[in-house]
Motif scaffolding. Structure first.
Motif, PDB file in Angstrom:
ATOM      1  N   GLY A   1       3.843  16.112   7.002  1.00 52.42           N
ATOM      2  CA  GLY A   1       2.616  16.474   6.311  1.00 52.42           C
ATOM      3  C   GLY A   1       1.947  15.280   5.654  1.00 52.42           C
ATOM      4  N   PRO A   2       0.858  15.532   4.925  1.00 53.90           N
ATOM      5  CA  PRO A   2       0.144  14.453   4.227  1.00 53.90           C
ATOM      6  C   PRO A   2       1.078  13.742   3.245  1.00 53.90           C
ATOM      7  CG  PRO A   2      -1.148  16.477   4.236  1.00 53.90           C
ATOM      8  CD  PRO A   2       0.214  16.845   4.730  1.00 53.90           C
ATOM      9  N   ARG A   3       0.826  12.456   3.034  1.00 54.98           N
ATOM     10  CA  ARG A   3       1.673  11.693   2.116  1.00 54.98           C
ATOM     11  C   ARG A   3       0.843  10.653   1.381  1.00 54.98           C
ATOM     12  NH1 ARG A   3       5.988   9.861   6.249  1.00 54.98           N
ATOM     13  NH2 ARG A   3       5.193  11.622   7.439  1.00 54.98           N
ATOM     14  N   ASP A   4       1.364  10.201   0.270  1.00 51.11           N
ATOM     15  CA  ASP A   4       0.736   9.150  -0.518  1.00 51.11           C
ATOM     16  C   ASP A   4       1.235   7.810   0.022  1.00 51.11           C
ATOM     17  OD1 ASP A   4      -0.195   7.394  -2.472  1.00 51.11           O
ATOM     18  OD2 ASP A   4       1.404   7.923  -3.886  1.00 51.11           O
ATOM     19  N   ALA A   5       0.368   7.060   0.656  1.00 49.81           N
ATOM     20  CA  ALA A   5       0.783   5.827   1.317  1.00 49.81           C
ATOM     21  C   ALA A   5       1.368   4.818   0.332  1.00 49.81           C
ATOM     22  CB  ALA A   5      -0.398   5.209   2.064  1.00 49.81           C
ATOM     23  N   VAL A   6       0.794   4.716  -0.857  1.00 49.93           N
ATOM     24  CA  VAL A   6       1.304   3.772  -1.855  1.00 49.93           C
ATOM     25  C   VAL A   6       2.700   4.184  -2.309  1.00 49.93           C
ATOM     26  CG1 VAL A   6       0.942   2.799  -4.150  1.00 49.93           C
ATOM     27  CG2 VAL A   6      -1.006   3.147  -2.617  1.00 49.93           C
TER      28      VAL A   6
END
Length: 326
Positions: A13-18
């Motif tokens: 699923g979507p993720r926080d790249a940082v």
């Protein structure tokens, strides 16, 4: 000049790249320390290594149709999804003993046979919805019994089908965005932007291994070490024959290729890539190595990166590059 380390994620699923970059670096630093490379772990943590995280999860937008069962948008992707699901189930079947050793082995074999029958082609059923329903039924069957260690994170059939559906959508090479760029091209372009800065080590996970392998052929950038983790590249029914270019071989400007797999990883169902990938001009071919993680779900990248056997070779190459060694 700092050595450069590029990470490429896989399905999900979507993720926080940082946040993901920090998480992956932390896991790798842990593995480096365990492998006796504390100085490189510190360099990784304090900015002595130039790091980048290639994120493309936002490109897997939800399907346009309201109430869609799974995230596939056309019949071709749905057909590939079913074939991928069957490849995973077949891989799980191959791991069972020829003669069941106990009742659990017998149950596993029966469940897998039932699930594969549900995923099998039915000429009378056509259309995305019918194919998606069949995929969900098969996933529900195999997840109904918690007897397969590698399937731990797929807490719900929709998650299993979503993740495999992303691989299917990439390989379908469709979903034109109006500029004649298909989904797979847009994904590879994200990695191309990072390769233009030069890369010492490229670490790719899951679907990211397919993305990285194709990108390195399409845009031949020098990479000292390619590391693939939990890779589906060896799925001979669906993935391997659809790779571009053919026949599969090591990208020309890769200096070394290490492929790591856990024997319980359901995505790396046929992990010995040296059996299917020819060497490049420098006679570099994949070197597949087994690692063993604890827990019921062994596919996550951070579990691989924390392994000393994975982190050690990465630390060695980064150390050599940092000291100007070839």
């Amino acid at each position: 000049m700092k050595p450069r380390l590029v990470f490429v994620h896989g399905v999900g699923g979507p993720r926080d790249a940082v946040g993901e970059l920090a998480h992956w670096k932390s896991a790798l630093a842990k593995g480096m320390r365990a492998a006796g490379h504390s100085s490189m772990a510190e360099a990784l943590s304090d900015g002595g290594i130039d790091c980048a995280f290639v994120y493309y999860g936002d490109l897997f937008r939800p399907p346009q149709a309201q109430g869609a069962l799974v995230e596939v948008e056309d019949e071709r992707s749905a057909e590939l999804l079913l074939a991928l699901l069957d490849d995973v189930l077949a891989g799980l079947s191959e791991r069972l003993p020829d003669t069941p050793e106990d009742e659990q082995d017998l149950i596993r074999a029966q469940v897998l046979a039932h699930a594969r029958a549900e995923a099998a082609p039915h000429p009378q059923e056509q259309g995305v919805m019918a194919l998606a329903r069949r995929a969900l039924n098969a996933a529900t069957t195999v997840l109904s019994v918690r007897l397969f260690r590698g399937l731990g994170q797929w807490a719900a059939p929709k998650l299993m089908v979503r993740d495999l559906g992303q691989v299917a959508r990439y390989l379908a090479r469709r979903e034109d965005d109006g500029t004649q760029e298909t989904l797979d091209t847009r994904i590879r372009n994200r990695l191309v932007r990072e390769l233009t800065h030069g890369t010492t080590v490229l670490v790719a996970h899951s679907l990211g291994t397919v993305v990285s392998w194709e990108t390195l052929h399409e845009h031949p950038s020098p990479v000292r070490l390619l590391v693939t983790l939990g890779s589906p590249l060896g799925m001979r029914t669906v993935v391997t024959p659809r790779l571009v270019p053919q026949p599969p071989r090591t990208p020309e400007r890769v200096g070394e290729w290490l492929n790591f797999f856990d024997s319980d990883d359901p995505v790396a169902v046929r992990p010995w890539l040296e059996n299917d990938f020819a060497p490049n001009g420098a006679q570099v071919r994949p070197d597949s190595r087994r690692v063993d993680s604890e827990g019921f779900w062994v596919h996550p990248a951070v579990l691989y990166l924390a392994q000393p056997g994975v982190a050690g070779p990465i630390a060695e190459v980064l150390h050599a590059a940092r000291n100007g060694e070839r």
